[in-house]
Structure formats: structure tokens, C-alpha cells
Design a protein around this motif. Sequence first.
Motif, short mmCIF file in Angstrom:
data_model
loop_
_atom_site.label_atom_id
_atom_site.label_comp_id
_atom_site.label_asym_id
_atom_site.label_seq_id
_atom_site.Cartn_x
_atom_site.Cartn_y
_atom_site.Cartn_z
N ALA A 173 6.12 38.94 -66.22
CA ALA A 173 5.68 40.25 -65.73
C ALA A 173 4.44 40.74 -66.47
O ALA A 173 3.62 41.47 -65.91
N ASP A 174 4.29 40.34 -67.73
CA ASP A 174 3.10 40.69 -68.50
C ASP A 174 1.92 39.88 -67.98
O ASP A 174 1.92 38.64 -68.05
N PRO A 175 0.87 40.53 -67.47
CA PRO A 175 -0.27 39.79 -66.91
C PRO A 175 -1.03 38.97 -67.95
O PRO A 175 -1.83 38.11 -67.59
N GLU A 176 -0.76 39.22 -69.24
CA GLU A 176 -1.43 38.46 -70.29
C GLU A 176 -0.58 37.30 -70.80
O GLU A 176 -0.99 36.59 -71.73
N ALA A 177 0.59 37.10 -70.20
CA ALA A 177 1.37 35.91 -70.55
C ALA A 177 0.56 34.67 -70.17
O ALA A 177 -0.06 34.64 -69.10
N PRO A 178 0.53 33.65 -71.03
CA PRO A 178 -0.38 32.52 -70.78
C PRO A 178 0.09 31.63 -69.64
O PRO A 178 1.27 31.62 -69.26
N LEU A 179 -0.84 30.86 -69.13
CA LEU A 179 -0.51 29.85 -68.12
C LEU A 179 0.45 28.83 -68.70
O LEU A 179 0.39 28.48 -69.88
N PHE A 222 1.20 38.26 -57.74
CA PHE A 222 0.72 39.53 -58.25
C PHE A 222 -0.43 39.37 -59.24
O PHE A 222 -1.36 40.17 -59.28
N VAL A 223 -0.34 38.33 -60.07
CA VAL A 223 -1.35 38.08 -61.09
C VAL A 223 -1.98 36.73 -60.78
O VAL A 223 -1.33 35.69 -60.88
N THR A 224 -3.24 36.74 -60.40
CA THR A 224 -3.87 35.53 -59.87
C THR A 224 -4.56 34.67 -60.93
O THR A 224 -4.95 33.54 -60.65
N GLU A 225 -4.73 35.19 -62.14
CA GLU A 225 -5.26 34.38 -63.22
C GLU A 225 -4.69 34.86 -64.55
O GLU A 225 -4.34 36.03 -64.70
N ARG A 226 -4.60 33.92 -65.49
CA ARG A 226 -3.98 34.21 -66.78
C ARG A 226 -4.73 33.51 -67.91
O ARG A 226 -5.49 32.57 -67.67
#
Length: 394
Positions: A173-179, A222-226
Motif C-alpha cells: 500500500a505504501d507507494p514507496e515500497a520497492p519493486l 494504483f501505483v504504476t512505478e516504484r
Amino acid sequence: MTETRPALQVAMVGHAFMGAAHSQAWRVAPRFFDLPLAPAMHVVVGRDAGRAQDAAERLGWAGSATDWREVVARDDVDLVDICTPGHTHAEIAIAALAAGKHVLCEKPLANTVAEAEEMAAVAERAAGDGVRAMVGFTYRRVPAVALARRLVQEGRIGQVRQVRAVYLQDWIADPEAPLSWRLDKELAGSGALGDIGAHAVDLAQFVTGDRLVEVSGHLETFVTERPVAAGDTAGTLGGGGASGERGPVTVDDAALFLARFAGGAIGTFEATRFATGRKNALRLEVNGSQGSLAFDFEDMNVLELFDATEPDETAGFRRILVTEPGHPYVSAWWPAGHGLGYEHGFTHQVVDLVEAIAAGTDPHPTFADGLQVQRVLAAVEQSSSTRTWQEIPA
């Protein structure tokens, strides 16, 4: 005694999260269950020699290796347990079956229907030679889930009319969680749909004893890049791992779909890794003409049963603590009231697999069952793309 039983020499490919869970199961199963064969944790395979050896020592394997092809060809290996990302399943499983090894393969069976079809066909041919294959939908083996299936089979809730199945997590859910590899379609096949939605599909079909025949779905990212993980120095997940670099998310974050069962029941399904506050909420409710069943893995030792034939004045959901010796799998464990945990489903999976191999029967779920789930996943993806209902091939 255990030492007089024929040995089953096991090789496991992969030693991360699922490898650890499977290792615990291989260690524990022969110590709590009276198995017809004696599993031996022979060798674990990993890409890095040092990490593979560390995993062998930590998880209880006799040895380690870095080349799964060499291990599959060895005469001292009877069964190959596949705990690797989805894009590797088909190649390893097909090679192992061709070499005459029994196979346990983590879910979902493959990344595509074509891969799953080939795996199921090879498994069917191998079964003719006594070689068995099973896909790892372990939630089937939670005692409360197995009890739910039994109650449906016994007619306790009458004709099944409606099913609700959801699997809720929040770990990205955190958009900064890594790929990670789970966010890369080439490696994972799909996102929440295949990773956890596959479990919801299998659970619903297992408990009802019925299969999905048509779906209408929607996928959302929801988050398209990380951020690219600092350790991804090879750039395998969208970049070179340099500080501040970001890479694309190529899978779904959430999946929703309507479904129809062969027997006429309808269903709603949801899988998301963005349900903040939900850690591993796999939930199933089955409504029938004479009652309902409800299960939530976050309270995994409990099954709720509603009997619609009772008088209105006293009717209500009954909370069944599924820890009695007469409940599925439970008699091998602790006194009543002492609950089981996540790892026990994997142990029960080993028990069922070993017993089927010894009996010369197909363990369930088979690769054909895994293929059917794969077809559901593909149909949901196609439905989301075309905004149409999609039939599931029989």
C-alpha cells in the motif's frame, strides 16, 4: 517404525518465503503423522552457492546445489518441490516429471494458460507411469476449511446459492515500497489476481465442490512505478538499482470479478494488496438454501455456521472452534482448544501428497485443477481488458 518405511528423497528448488514454509512441513510431517513413506530432506537448490548452503543448514536440508537441472536428473531424488517464481514453474516441473520425479509445485501453477496446459498434459502422461503431481493450494488444508467442505457435501446448508470470496493484504500500500519480482508480469504472471486471488478461487471451488464457468472482472494498478531496490544491481526489475531510480509496475494491484458456478450459484471475488490494515484476510462466505458458512483466515481456527432451519427466536451464527480430534487433520496435533497456525496447512499438504504417492493415486489439487484456476485468472484478465463476460473452458 519410521526407519522400516521406504524413503522419499526430496529436492526443493527455491529457499525464500515459500521454501522456508515447505521446509518446515517436510521436517514436521513425519514426526506428527504416521506416514507410509519416510520423507528425507535431501537437497535444496538456489542460484547462489553460499546462500543455498546457508539455507540448507538453517532449514534442515542435507545438502545444497545451484543447478536444478542436475538435481532433477539425479537418481537419488524422488520428488521435486518447486518454490520459485511463476515464470520458472513450467520448465522445472516438466523436466522433473519427464525424469520420473513426483512434483509439488507452488501456486499459481504457471504464468500463462499455455504453460499450465502443457504442465497438465505432461502430468497426466506421467501419472500413467505412477509419477504424481500436485499444486500447492495449502489453504484447502486448514482444518476449518476442510470442515466447511465436509458440511457442504453433507448438505448442511442445502443448495449453494451465493459465494463471497476475498483476499485482502496491504503489504504494498505504501507507494514507496520497492519493486520486487511479484510486481513484474514477466516473472509473476499477474499481481494480486494470481498471487492471492488464485487462493480465493481455489478455496471457493473446493468448499462448494463446484467450478466457475463464467466471469466478469476488473483489474486496477494504483501505483504504476516504484523505487528499484538497492540490491537489484543487475537491473532485473526495471532499472540498474541506482539511488533514486524507479521502475514500472506491470501487474495489477487489485482485482474484482463477478462469477457464475456450473451448479447455478453466483459469486463475487476480490483480491487486493492495498487493503490497509488487512494483513492476510482470506475470507469466504457460502450462502445456501438452508444455511451459511463463513471463514476468515485471520481467525483461522474458527468456522461460523448458520442453520436456517432453526426457529427465528434462537437462530444465529454458531462459532465452531475447529480443534477437536474429529475435525480434519486435528487429531495428530494438540488437545482441544489449542489452535493451529499458518504453517500447519503446509504440513497437511505434505501428508496428503505422501499418502497419495504411496497409494498410487493422484494427489489433489492436481495439475489439471491448477490449470482450471489458471483459466479463471486468464478469463478475468481478458474480461477486464475487453469489458465483457468471459466463459471458462471446461
